[in-house]
Design a protein around this motif. Structure first.
Motif, PDB file in Angstrom:
ATOM      1  N   ARG A 193       0.827  -1.187   0.000  1.00 19.40           N
ATOM      2  CA  ARG A 193       0.000   0.000   0.000  1.00 19.40           C
ATOM      3  C   ARG A 193       0.876   1.257   0.000  1.00 19.40           C
ATOM      4  O   ARG A 193       2.082   1.205   0.280  1.00 19.40           O
ATOM      5  CB  ARG A 193      -0.918   0.025   1.236  1.00 19.40           C
ATOM      6  CG  ARG A 193      -2.145  -0.897   1.123  1.00 19.40           C
ATOM      7  CD  ARG A 193      -3.112  -0.363   0.093  1.00 19.40           C
ATOM      8  NE  ARG A 193      -4.317  -1.182  -0.028  1.00 19.40           N
ATOM      9  CZ  ARG A 193      -4.498  -2.107  -0.938  1.00 19.40           C
ATOM     10  NH1 ARG A 193      -3.549  -2.382  -1.825  1.00 19.40           N
ATOM     11  NH2 ARG A 193      -5.635  -2.770  -1.020  1.00 19.40           N
TER      12      ARG A 193
ATOM     13  N   THR B 257      -3.868  -4.813  -8.263  1.00 18.73           N
ATOM     14  CA  THR B 257      -2.646  -4.024  -8.450  1.00 18.73           C
ATOM     15  C   THR B 257      -2.671  -3.419  -9.847  1.00 18.73           C
ATOM     16  O   THR B 257      -2.777  -4.140 -10.844  1.00 18.73           O
ATOM     17  CB  THR B 257      -1.391  -4.902  -8.276  1.00 18.73           C
ATOM     18  OG1 THR B 257      -1.425  -5.523  -6.995  1.00 18.73           O
ATOM     19  CG2 THR B 257      -0.132  -4.061  -8.399  1.00 18.73           C
ATOM     20  N   ARG B 258      -2.567  -2.117  -9.909  1.00 15.99           N
ATOM     21  CA  ARG B 258      -2.587  -1.423 -11.197  1.00 15.99           C
ATOM     22  C   ARG B 258      -1.166  -1.067 -11.624  1.00 15.99           C
ATOM     23  O   ARG B 258      -0.389  -0.531 -10.835  1.00 15.99           O
ATOM     24  CB  ARG B 258      -3.428  -0.142 -11.115  1.00 15.99           C
ATOM     25  CG  ARG B 258      -4.890  -0.405 -10.777  1.00 15.99           C
ATOM     26  CD  ARG B 258      -5.708   0.884 -10.795  1.00 15.99           C
ATOM     27  NE  ARG B 258      -7.093   0.646 -10.427  1.00 15.99           N
ATOM     28  CZ  ARG B 258      -8.040   0.246 -11.270  1.00 15.99           C
ATOM     29  NH1 ARG B 258      -7.724   0.050 -12.549  1.00 15.99           N
ATOM     30  NH2 ARG B 258      -9.273   0.042 -10.854  1.00 15.99           N
TER      31      ARG B 258
ATOM     32  N   GLU C 198      -5.666   4.054  -1.564  1.00 15.26           N
ATOM     33  CA  GLU C 198      -6.317   2.954  -2.287  1.00 15.26           C
ATOM     34  C   GLU C 198      -7.687   2.610  -1.692  1.00 15.26           C
ATOM     35  O   GLU C 198      -8.640   2.318  -2.418  1.00 15.26           O
ATOM     36  CB  GLU C 198      -5.428   1.696  -2.282  1.00 15.26           C
ATOM     37  CG  GLU C 198      -4.159   1.825  -3.109  1.00 15.26           C
ATOM     38  CD  GLU C 198      -2.996   2.316  -2.277  1.00 15.26           C
ATOM     39  OE1 GLU C 198      -1.850   2.175  -2.722  1.00 15.26           O
ATOM     40  OE2 GLU C 198      -3.228   2.851  -1.163  1.00 15.26           O
ATOM     41  N   THR C 199      -7.797   2.623  -0.389  1.00 17.75           N
ATOM     42  CA  THR C 199      -9.071   2.263   0.258  1.00 17.75           C
ATOM     43  C   THR C 199      -9.765   3.466   0.896  1.00 17.75           C
ATOM     44  O   THR C 199     -10.861   3.318   1.432  1.00 17.75           O
ATOM     45  CB  THR C 199      -8.818   1.202   1.343  1.00 17.75           C
ATOM     46  OG1 THR C 199      -7.845   1.703   2.280  1.00 17.75           O
ATOM     47  CG2 THR C 199      -8.307  -0.092   0.731  1.00 17.75           C
TER      48      THR C 199
ATOM     49  N   ASP D  48       5.628   4.300   0.033  1.00 18.95           N
ATOM     50  CA  ASP D  48       5.174   2.955  -0.298  1.00 18.95           C
ATOM     51  C   ASP D  48       5.674   1.981   0.754  1.00 18.95           C
ATOM     52  O   ASP D  48       6.843   2.035   1.175  1.00 18.95           O
ATOM     53  CB  ASP D  48       5.703   2.527  -1.669  1.00 18.95           C
ATOM     54  CG  ASP D  48       5.072   3.341  -2.792  1.00 18.95           C
ATOM     55  OD1 ASP D  48       3.911   3.747  -2.629  1.00 18.95           O
ATOM     56  OD2 ASP D  48       5.752   3.556  -3.816  1.00 18.95           O
TER      57      ASP D  48
END
Length: 471
Positions: free
Chosen positions: A110, A231-232, A181-182, A120
């Motif tokens: 994340r 995962t992008r 992300e969330t 990161d």
């Protein structure tokens, strides 16, 4: 009195040719120093490896999910499922009587944010026992508790390095990190002390850098993140479904670790190459063994490749065997150096015998016996070996100081090069093997005696008349 006079004459003869004596000593010096240096480096590497393995706990068994290779998952159109299930965690915890406690772990990559700073790292879902098992110590605040997990609190504990990057000035405790992300916020309740990265162990447990971790209750991670992670990468994306990345089993005694590992392998249908080879060897002979193989294979079913078992107690034994082999290999290399030094001594002493042929004839004419001649030349070779051995020991004792000094200079003037080196090269601390000091010195003296005997005997066997005629 005789021995003292012989010793004095031997040293006087050596000092007549200082450069030649110095070069002869150099061979023994290099051999002795290399014995101590190589064994010290080997011991340092071995202790670091054993420290990493002991950090896993000798009474622990680690079950780890392994992501299948890309070619094995090419047929999946949706998320790729693999690894450990929660049902398997409960099965291992509740059905194996030797398991004292079981620790579930879930890890997700994340990005962590605080007021525009992005770092990161790894989001780790764990229980309160995780910090004790992984030897993580608290620096400030508090650790996660069982109550935090039961209430699914958005609490987190930061690793030392990540806290320093996100909060270079402020105290992180009481603040909150944001996960883009969330779109979740996690309140920081504690910060850990610095923890050295762990090296990869075997072929299953990859190296771990604890410096970029954020720890949250595993129940909270399941609720906020779920089992499927997307995962992008630019315009493409990949998805995988993993319930648990790792299960750490704490066994009630070290003596039962191996037997428990066998039960875990059978329960999860994991490959056990050592037991299979043993059974296969039995099956070569006719009788019940062949039926035992087929029964075992039918009971286990298909072997899983998405889960690996790591037994630190077995790895420690392997590390000890590897250490002995490594030390033997290093000692062999150093022994070759001493052998070369001994050949140099014999070469020089043979040349000395030729140069001093007339001197030997005069001594024999004045009453010196063959034993006297042999003793004189042995005194010279042993003196060279002793001087080379003592100076080699002194140089060997400087091994930790020299290596640490060179490493500091490299960090100062070539940081890019040091960054590319493996962790063991950047953190290696040579450990002097004190038994190597008398061993190396004894070998150096033995080399002087062995390689000095032939020139000494050759000198003693000269005919006195022919020696006196020698020009």
């Amino acid at each position: 009195m005789f021995f003292l006079r012989t010793f004095h004459l031997g040293l006087k003869s050596l000092l007549l040719h200082p450069m030649r004596s110095l070069l002869t000593v150099l061979g023994i010096f290099i051999g002795v120093a290399s014995v101590i240096w190589l064994l010290a480096i080997g011991e340092g590497i071995s202790q670091e490896a054993q420290r990493q393995i002991e950090g896993l706990g000798a009474d622990n068994i680690i079950v780890r999910s392994i992501k299948p290779p890309a070619e094995a998952t090419s047929g999946f159109s949706g998320p790729v499922p693999y690894g450990l299930k929660r049902d398997e965690f409960y099965l291992l915890r509740d059905t194996i009587p030797t398991v004292r406690s079981a620790l579930p772990i879930r890890e997700v990559r994340r990005t962590f944010n605080y007021e525009g700073r992005n770092v990161d790292g790894r989001l780790v879902g764990c229980t309160s026992e995780y910090f004790d098992v992984m030897h993580l110590e608290l620096d400030r605040g508090r650790l996660l508790t069982d109550a935090d997990g039961q209430k699914r609190k958005n609490y987190c504990v930061l690793s030392y390095d990540l806290a320093l990057e996100l909060f270079p000035i402020l105290d992180p405790v009481g603040k909150a990190v944001y996960l883009p992300e969330t779109r979740d916020f996690y309140e920081i309740v504690g910060v850990l002390k610095y923890r050295n990265p762990s090296a990869a162990v075997g072929g299953s447990l990859e190296a771990q850098d604890f410096g970029s971790d954020v720890y949250i209750p595993i129940e909270t991670l399941r609720q906020q993140v779920g089992d499927t992670v997307v995962t992008r990468r630019g315009s493409s994306f990949s998805a995988e479904t993993v319930e648990l990345n790792q299960i750490t089993l704490r066994i009630d005694s070290v003596e039962r670790v191996r037997d428990t590992a066998v039960l875990v392998r059978k329960t999860l249908r994991l490959r056990d190459d050592s037991s299979r080879k043993a059974v296969a060897s039995k099956s070569k002979s006719p009788g019940p063994a062949a039926n035992e193989v087929s029964a075992t294979e039918s009971m286990e079913g298909p072997v899983r490749t998405d889960v690996a078992l790591i037994v630190p107690e077995e790895l420690l034994e392997q590390a000890r065997v590897t250490r002995m082999m490594f030390m033997l290999f290093m000692g062999l290399i150093a022994a070759i150096s001493l052998l070369v030094g001994g050949i140099g001594i014999m070469n020089i002493m043979l040349a000395t015998v030729t140069e001093r042929t007339r001197e030997i004839g005069i001594r024999r004419a004045l009453g010196a016996t063959r034993n006297h001649i042999v003793l004189q030349f042995l005194v010279e070779t042993i003196s060279l070996s002793v001087v080379g051995g003592l100076t080699g020991i002194l140089a060997g004792l400087l091994c930790p100081l020299v290596i640490n000094g060179v490493r500091e200079l490299m960090f100062m003037y070539a940081p890019e090069l040091m960054a590319d080196l493996p962790d063991v090269a950047r953190t290696l601390e040579p450990q002097i093997v004190w038994g190597s000091l008398p061993l190396a010195f004894g070998i150096s003296v033995a080399v002087g005696v062995v390689f000095g005997i032939y020139p000494a005997i050759r000198a003693a066997r000269m005919d006195p008349i022919e020696a006196l005629r020698h020009e």
